[in-house]
Design an enzyme around this catalytic site. Structure first.
Site, PDB file in Angstrom:
ATOM      1  CG  MET A 327       8.967  -1.117 -37.110  1.00 47.13           C
ATOM      2  SD  MET A 327       9.124   0.511 -36.691  1.00 47.13           S
ATOM      3  CE  MET A 327      11.043   0.394 -36.492  1.00 47.13           C
ATOM      4  N   GLY A 328       8.704  -5.225 -34.555  1.00 47.60           N
ATOM      5  CA  GLY A 328       9.297  -6.245 -33.930  1.00 47.60           C
ATOM      6  C   GLY A 328       9.587  -7.588 -34.326  1.00 47.60           C
ATOM      7  CD1 TRP A 330      12.230  -6.862 -41.478  1.00 49.03           C
ATOM      8  CD2 TRP A 330      13.169  -5.664 -39.623  1.00 49.03           C
ATOM      9  NE1 TRP A 330      13.456  -6.526 -41.823  1.00 49.03           N
ATOM     10  CE2 TRP A 330      13.799  -5.653 -40.616  1.00 49.03           C
ATOM     11  CE3 TRP A 330      13.419  -4.900 -38.690  1.00 49.03           C
ATOM     12  CZ2 TRP A 330      15.311  -4.985 -40.899  1.00 49.03           C
ATOM     13  CZ3 TRP A 330      14.848  -4.155 -38.432  1.00 49.03           C
ATOM     14  CH2 TRP A 330      15.556  -4.586 -39.834  1.00 49.03           C
ATOM     15  CG  HIS A 331      14.419  -6.523 -35.008  1.00 50.20           C
ATOM     16  ND1 HIS A 331      13.489  -5.521 -34.952  1.00 50.20           N
ATOM     17  CD2 HIS A 331      15.458  -5.999 -35.402  1.00 50.20           C
ATOM     18  CE1 HIS A 331      13.993  -4.258 -35.228  1.00 50.20           C
ATOM     19  NE2 HIS A 331      15.148  -4.659 -35.389  1.00 50.20           N
ATOM     20  N   GLY A 332      12.392 -10.697 -35.984  1.00 54.53           N
ATOM     21  CA  GLY A 332      12.256 -12.148 -35.638  1.00 54.53           C
ATOM     22  C   GLY A 332      11.200 -12.520 -34.994  1.00 54.53           C
TER      23      GLY A 332
END
Length: 394
Positions: A327-328, A330-332
Site C-alpha cells: 500500500m505504501g 502503491w503511492h510511489g
C-alpha cells in the site's frame, strides 16, 4: 480533463445526466443511455486537455491499449478456467494484469515516462479482482459481455480515484431496473452526496489549503518552531487530505447513484476511530478492503496451507508488513511512502499484541472513558502517519 476538479465538469455531466434522471423517475431502464454518455465523458477525461481543449493523444492511446489488454486477459483466463485450474496459469494472469501498473510506478523512478493515465491503479485492481474471483470459481459459469466488462472497468464516476467496486455487486445494480420509488431515494441520496462533496472539497479543503497550509512558514527544521512548523502542519495537512479525498468520493458516489449504481462508501468518520484497526475499517475503505481480501487474506491462507511457519501470529504479522508495504509503494517509490506503509504495519502489529495481552490482563476496560481516550490516541498516531506521508518529515 480531471473529474470533479472544476465546475465545467459538473456542468457537462449535469446536462448529460438529465435523461438518466427522467428515465429513472418513470421507472425505465437507463443503462444503455448511461453507457452511451460514459463514452463521451471518458473521451473528455482521457482525450482532452482543459487548458486549450486540445486532444491528449498519449493518454487516449494509453487507456485504449490498456483496456483492450485487460479485457483480453480476463476473457482468455475465463475461457481457460472453464476447463482447467492450473495455479501457474493463474499466477501468470495476475502478474500480467498488474504488470502495466508496475511499469507506470517504476519507470518514472528511472526518469522514463513511456505511458500512463489517470486511474490506471483503480482499473487494474478491478481487472485483477475479476481474475482472482474467476480462479475461485465465483464467476466460472458467467459469460461476461465485453461491453459490460468495459463499462465496469471504466465506470466514469469512479474511474480516476475510486471507490473500487466489486463485479458481483456492480453487475447486480447494472442489471436491475429500480422502481420509481427506489430511484427517487437513490436520486435523493446522490444529490445529497454531491452537495456534501462540494462542502468537503470546495469549502473545507479549499480553506484549509489556501488559508492555512499556504501561510505556514517553510517547513525545514532550521527555519521554524515546533508548533507552528511541524505540529500545526501535521494536523491541518491530515484534515485537508481527508476533506479533499472524501469530497471527491462523495462526488463519485453521488453521480453513481444518479446512474442507478450504488457505489460503496469510501469513508466512515475515520477520525473517530477508537484504534488503528478501526481506522482502516473507516479510511479509504474500498482500497483497504481490496488489499485485505486480495493480498493479506490470500497470503495468510497460502502460508497456512504450506505450513512453512506454524505460528499463525507470525504469519499474520508478515502478512501485515506485506500488505502495508504494498500500500505504501502503491503511492510511489519515494522513501516517505515506504516508511508510511511500514509505520502502519508496525501500528497494526503492536495493537494486535496489546489486544491479545489485554484479553488476559483485563487492564484496558471498554467504557466511555477508554473509548474517548482511544479516539484521541488513534487520531494523533494517524495524523503523524499522514505527516510521514506528506514527505515533509524527510
Amino acid at each position: 480533463m480531471i473529474p470533479y476538479s472544476d465546475f465545467t465538469f459538473f456542468y457537462i455531466i449535469g446536462i448529460l445526466l438529465i435523461p438518466s434522471v427522467i428515465l429513472g423517475l418513470v421507472g425505465r431502464s437507463s443503462k444503455k443511455y448511461n453507457m452511451f454518455i460514459s463514452v463521451i465523458i471518458l473521451a473528455l477525461i482521457f482525450g482532452v486537455r482543459m487548458g486549450d481543449f486540445s486532444i491528449n493523444w498519449k493518454s487516449f492511446i494509453s487507456i485504449t491499449l490498456f483496456t483492450v489488454f485487460q479485457v483480453l486477459l480476463i476473457k482468455c483466463y475465463h475461457k481457460y478456467r472453464m476447463t482447467k485450474n492450473t495455479a501457474s496459469i493463474f499466477v501468470l494472469a495476475v502478474i500480467l494484469g498488474i504488470l502495466p501498473l508496475v511499469l507506470v510506478k517504476v519507470l518514472p523512478f528511472f526518469d522514463l515516462h513511456v505511458f500512463g493515465f489517470l486511474g490506471v491503479s483503480y482499473i487494474t485492481f478491478k481487472a485483477v479482482q475479476i481474475i482472482m474471483e474467476t480462479r475461485d470459481g465465483m464467476m466460472k459459469k458467467e459469460n461476461i459481455a465485453i461491453s459490460e466488462l468495459i463499462y465496469f472497468l471504466l465506470f466514469f464516476p469512479t474511474v480516476s480515484s475510486g471507490p473500487i467496486d466489486r463485479w458481483k455487486r456492480f453487475d447486480k445494480d447494472f442489471k436491475t431496473i429500480p422502481t420509481k420509488d427506489a430511484y427517487r431515494e437513490m436520486l435523493y441520496k446522490g444529490i445529497n452526496s454531491i452537495f456534501l462533496g462540494f462542502f468537503y472539497k470546495f469549502i473545507v479543503a479549499f480553506l484549509l489549503y489556501n488559508k492555512v497550509l499556504m501561510y505556514l512558514p517553510d517547513r525545514t527544521f532550521g527555519n521554524l518552531n515546533f508548533f507552528e512548523g511541524h505540529l500545526m502542519y501535521m494536523y491541518v495537512y491530515s484534515l485537508h487530505l481527508f476533506f479533499d479525498f472524501a469530497g471527491y468520493s462523495c462526488f463519485a458516489i453521488g453521480v453513481s447513484y444518479i446512474m442507478g449504481v450504488k457505489t460503496p462508501q469510501n469513508f466512515n468518520l475515520p477520525f473517530i476511530s477508537r484504534n488503528i484497526k478501526d481506522f482502516w475499517n473507516r479510511w479509504h475503505m474500498s482500497l483497504s478492503f481490496w488489499f485485505r481480501d486480495y493480498v493479506y487474506m490470500r497470503f495468510v491462507f497460502w502460508m497456512t496451507k504450506k505450513k512453512w511457519i506454524k505460528n499463525r501470529f507470525v504469519v499474520s504479522y508478515i502478512g501485515y508488513f506485506l500488505l502495508f508495504f504494498l500500500m505504501g509503494i502503491w503511492h510511489g517509490l519515494e522513501l516517505h511512502f515506504v516508511v508510511y506503509g511500514l509505520y502502519h504495519a508496525l501500528l497494526i502489529i503492536c495493537f494486535d499484541k496489546f489486544e491479545r495481552w489485554n484479553k488476559k490482563k483485563k487492564i484496558w476496560k471498554d467504557n466511555k472513558w477508554t473509548h474517548a481516550l482511544g479516539i484521541i490516541i488513534t487520531f494523533h498516531v494517524v495524523c503523524f502517519g499522514f505527516y510521514i506521508f506528506s514527505g515533509t518529515l524527510f
